[in-house]
Scaffold this motif. Sequence first.
Motif, PDB file in Angstrom:
ATOM      1  N   PRO A 128      -5.132  17.529   6.406  1.00 31.80           N
ATOM      2  CA  PRO A 128      -4.813  16.129   6.106  1.00 31.80           C
ATOM      3  C   PRO A 128      -5.819  15.199   6.784  1.00 31.80           C
ATOM      4  CG  PRO A 128      -2.858  17.300   6.863  1.00 31.80           C
ATOM      5  CD  PRO A 128      -4.035  18.217   7.086  1.00 31.80           C
ATOM      6  N   GLY A 129      -6.247  14.192   6.064  1.00 33.62           N
ATOM      7  CA  GLY A 129      -7.148  13.198   6.615  1.00 33.62           C
ATOM      8  C   GLY A 129      -8.611  13.592   6.609  1.00 33.62           C
ATOM      9  N   GLN A 130      -8.930  14.791   6.182  1.00 34.37           N
ATOM     10  CA  GLN A 130     -10.325  15.235   6.154  1.00 34.37           C
ATOM     11  C   GLN A 130     -11.085  14.468   5.075  1.00 34.37           C
ATOM     12  OE1 GLN A 130     -10.978  19.171   4.643  1.00 34.37           O
ATOM     13  NE2 GLN A 130     -12.958  19.369   5.662  1.00 34.37           N
ATOM     14  N   LEU A 131     -12.199  13.848   5.471  1.00 30.96           N
ATOM     15  CA  LEU A 131     -13.024  13.076   4.546  1.00 30.96           C
ATOM     16  C   LEU A 131     -14.494  13.375   4.795  1.00 30.96           C
ATOM     17  CD1 LEU A 131     -11.074   9.707   4.829  1.00 30.96           C
ATOM     18  CD2 LEU A 131     -11.057  11.284   2.886  1.00 30.96           C
ATOM     19  N   CYS A 132     -15.326  13.060   3.825  1.00 28.99           N
ATOM     20  CA  CYS A 132     -16.771  13.267   3.938  1.00 28.99           C
ATOM     21  C   CYS A 132     -17.410  12.118   4.715  1.00 28.99           C
ATOM     22  CB  CYS A 132     -17.409  13.334   2.550  1.00 28.99           C
ATOM     23  SG  CYS A 132     -16.844  14.714   1.541  1.00 28.99           S
ATOM     24  N   ASP A 133     -18.458  12.438   5.445  1.00 32.37           N
ATOM     25  CA  ASP A 133     -19.249  11.432   6.143  1.00 32.37           C
ATOM     26  C   ASP A 133     -20.363  10.999   5.194  1.00 32.37           C
ATOM     27  OD1 ASP A 133     -21.109  10.020   7.685  1.00 32.37           O
ATOM     28  OD2 ASP A 133     -20.795  11.300   9.450  1.00 32.37           O
ATOM     29  N   PRO A 134     -20.429   9.713   4.812  1.00 35.02           N
ATOM     30  CA  PRO A 134     -21.475   9.261   3.901  1.00 35.02           C
ATOM     31  C   PRO A 134     -22.894   9.545   4.399  1.00 35.02           C
ATOM     32  CG  PRO A 134     -19.807   7.574   4.117  1.00 35.02           C
ATOM     33  CD  PRO A 134     -19.505   8.635   5.148  1.00 35.02           C
ATOM     34  N   ALA A 135     -23.092   9.597   5.714  1.00 42.15           N
ATOM     35  CA  ALA A 135     -24.424   9.909   6.254  1.00 42.15           C
ATOM     36  C   ALA A 135     -24.855  11.310   5.845  1.00 42.15           C
ATOM     37  CB  ALA A 135     -24.432   9.760   7.773  1.00 42.15           C
ATOM     38  N   HIS A 136     -23.901  12.240   5.783  1.00 40.74           N
ATOM     39  CA  HIS A 136     -24.222  13.604   5.361  1.00 40.74           C
ATOM     40  C   HIS A 136     -24.580  13.629   3.873  1.00 40.74           C
ATOM     41  CE1 HIS A 136     -21.681  15.408   8.872  1.00 40.74           C
ATOM     42  NE2 HIS A 136     -22.742  14.738   9.288  1.00 40.74           N
ATOM     43  N   LEU A 137     -23.872  12.838   3.068  1.00 45.32           N
ATOM     44  CA  LEU A 137     -24.201  12.755   1.641  1.00 45.32           C
ATOM     45  C   LEU A 137     -25.592  12.153   1.463  1.00 45.32           C
ATOM     46  CD1 LEU A 137     -23.522  13.059  -1.350  1.00 45.32           C
ATOM     47  CD2 LEU A 137     -22.375  10.818  -1.221  1.00 45.32           C
ATOM     48  N   ALA A 138     -25.907  11.112   2.203  1.00 41.20           N
ATOM     49  CA  ALA A 138     -27.233  10.490   2.114  1.00 41.20           C
ATOM     50  C   ALA A 138     -28.320  11.495   2.471  1.00 41.20           C
ATOM     51  CB  ALA A 138     -27.306   9.268   3.031  1.00 41.20           C
ATOM     52  N   ALA A 139     -28.086  12.307   3.511  1.00 41.17           N
ATOM     53  CA  ALA A 139     -29.069  13.315   3.908  1.00 41.17           C
ATOM     54  C   ALA A 139     -29.240  14.368   2.818  1.00 41.17           C
ATOM     55  CB  ALA A 139     -28.649  13.969   5.227  1.00 41.17           C
ATOM     56  N   LEU A 140     -28.144  14.801   2.233  1.00 42.84           N
ATOM     57  CA  LEU A 140     -28.222  15.776   1.141  1.00 42.84           C
ATOM     58  C   LEU A 140     -29.018  15.212  -0.033  1.00 42.84           C
ATOM     59  CD1 LEU A 140     -27.473  18.364  -0.396  1.00 42.84           C
ATOM     60  CD2 LEU A 140     -25.323  17.226  -1.027  1.00 42.84           C
ATOM     61  N   LEU A 141     -28.692  13.998  -0.446  1.00 46.83           N
ATOM     62  CA  LEU A 141     -29.375  13.402  -1.594  1.00 46.83           C
ATOM     63  C   LEU A 141     -30.855  13.161  -1.295  1.00 46.83           C
ATOM     64  CD1 LEU A 141     -26.628  10.941  -2.838  1.00 46.83           C
ATOM     65  CD2 LEU A 141     -27.227  13.192  -3.759  1.00 46.83           C
ATOM     66  N   ALA A 142     -31.191  12.888  -0.053  1.00 44.01           N
ATOM     67  CA  ALA A 142     -32.591  12.662   0.320  1.00 44.01           C
ATOM     68  C   ALA A 142     -33.430  13.925   0.127  1.00 44.01           C
ATOM     69  CB  ALA A 142     -32.689  12.179   1.769  1.00 44.01           C
ATOM     70  N   THR A 143     -32.790  15.101   0.207  1.00 42.89           N
ATOM     71  CA  THR A 143     -33.542  16.347   0.013  1.00 42.89           C
ATOM     72  C   THR A 143     -34.048  16.467  -1.418  1.00 42.89           C
ATOM     73  OG1 THR A 143     -31.638  17.715  -0.584  1.00 42.89           O
ATOM     74  CG2 THR A 143     -32.182  17.548   1.759  1.00 42.89           C
ATOM     75  N   ALA A 144     -33.393  15.817  -2.361  1.00 41.77           N
ATOM     76  CA  ALA A 144     -33.777  15.932  -3.773  1.00 41.77           C
ATOM     77  C   ALA A 144     -34.701  14.807  -4.215  1.00 41.77           C
ATOM     78  CB  ALA A 144     -32.540  15.933  -4.653  1.00 41.77           C
ATOM     79  N   GLU A 145     -34.762  13.721  -3.467  1.00 39.69           N
ATOM     80  CA  GLU A 145     -35.545  12.566  -3.915  1.00 39.69           C
ATOM     81  C   GLU A 145     -37.010  12.893  -4.187  1.00 39.69           C
ATOM     82  OE1 GLU A 145     -34.543   9.445  -1.183  1.00 39.69           O
ATOM     83  OE2 GLU A 145     -32.588   9.178  -2.113  1.00 39.69           O
ATOM     84  N   PRO A 146     -37.686  13.674  -3.356  1.00 42.14           N
ATOM     85  CA  PRO A 146     -39.072  13.987  -3.670  1.00 42.14           C
ATOM     86  C   PRO A 146     -39.215  14.888  -4.901  1.00 42.14           C
ATOM     87  CG  PRO A 146     -38.605  14.435  -1.349  1.00 42.14           C
ATOM     88  CD  PRO A 146     -37.301  14.125  -2.037  1.00 42.14           C
TER      89      PRO A 146
END
Length: 151
Positions: A128-146
Amino acid sequence: MGQGRGPITDWLAGAHPVPRQAEAEWANHGVAMLPLGVRFDALRVPRRRIHAAVGSDEQGTVAQSLNGWLHGPVVFDTRTNCYYTLTAPDAPWDRPGDRLGTGIYLSVPRVGRQISPVTFWAVQPQRPGQLCDPAHLAALLATAEPLTVES
């Protein structure tokens, strides 16, 4: 909220103004429409961006990668072809993509065995209450940007 299937379900249902309605929707349809901005918001990310970031479109590989990067619940909806990472309502997000919050409802699958072929957990919540950290999502998406070229 005694009719729930456990503490995670009870916590999710608590986002709804009538938790028993959410429980009934899960029982009858496998998904419930939950309001955002109460217990969680959602960050909507197109499937192509997630698949580029994790380097695969295979459901099991994507789920494993998302779990490893985000450590929180993620919904996939085939109608929108998007992933929805559940985040805290006050969590900062300044990246491209849509933050969905107050005034918007999200189809949230029931916890456990997948029922809906349309909306399902890419990564199920583990507590209960477990949520994603947006900073981790930003880091993941940054791996694909190049790797991607916007046209």
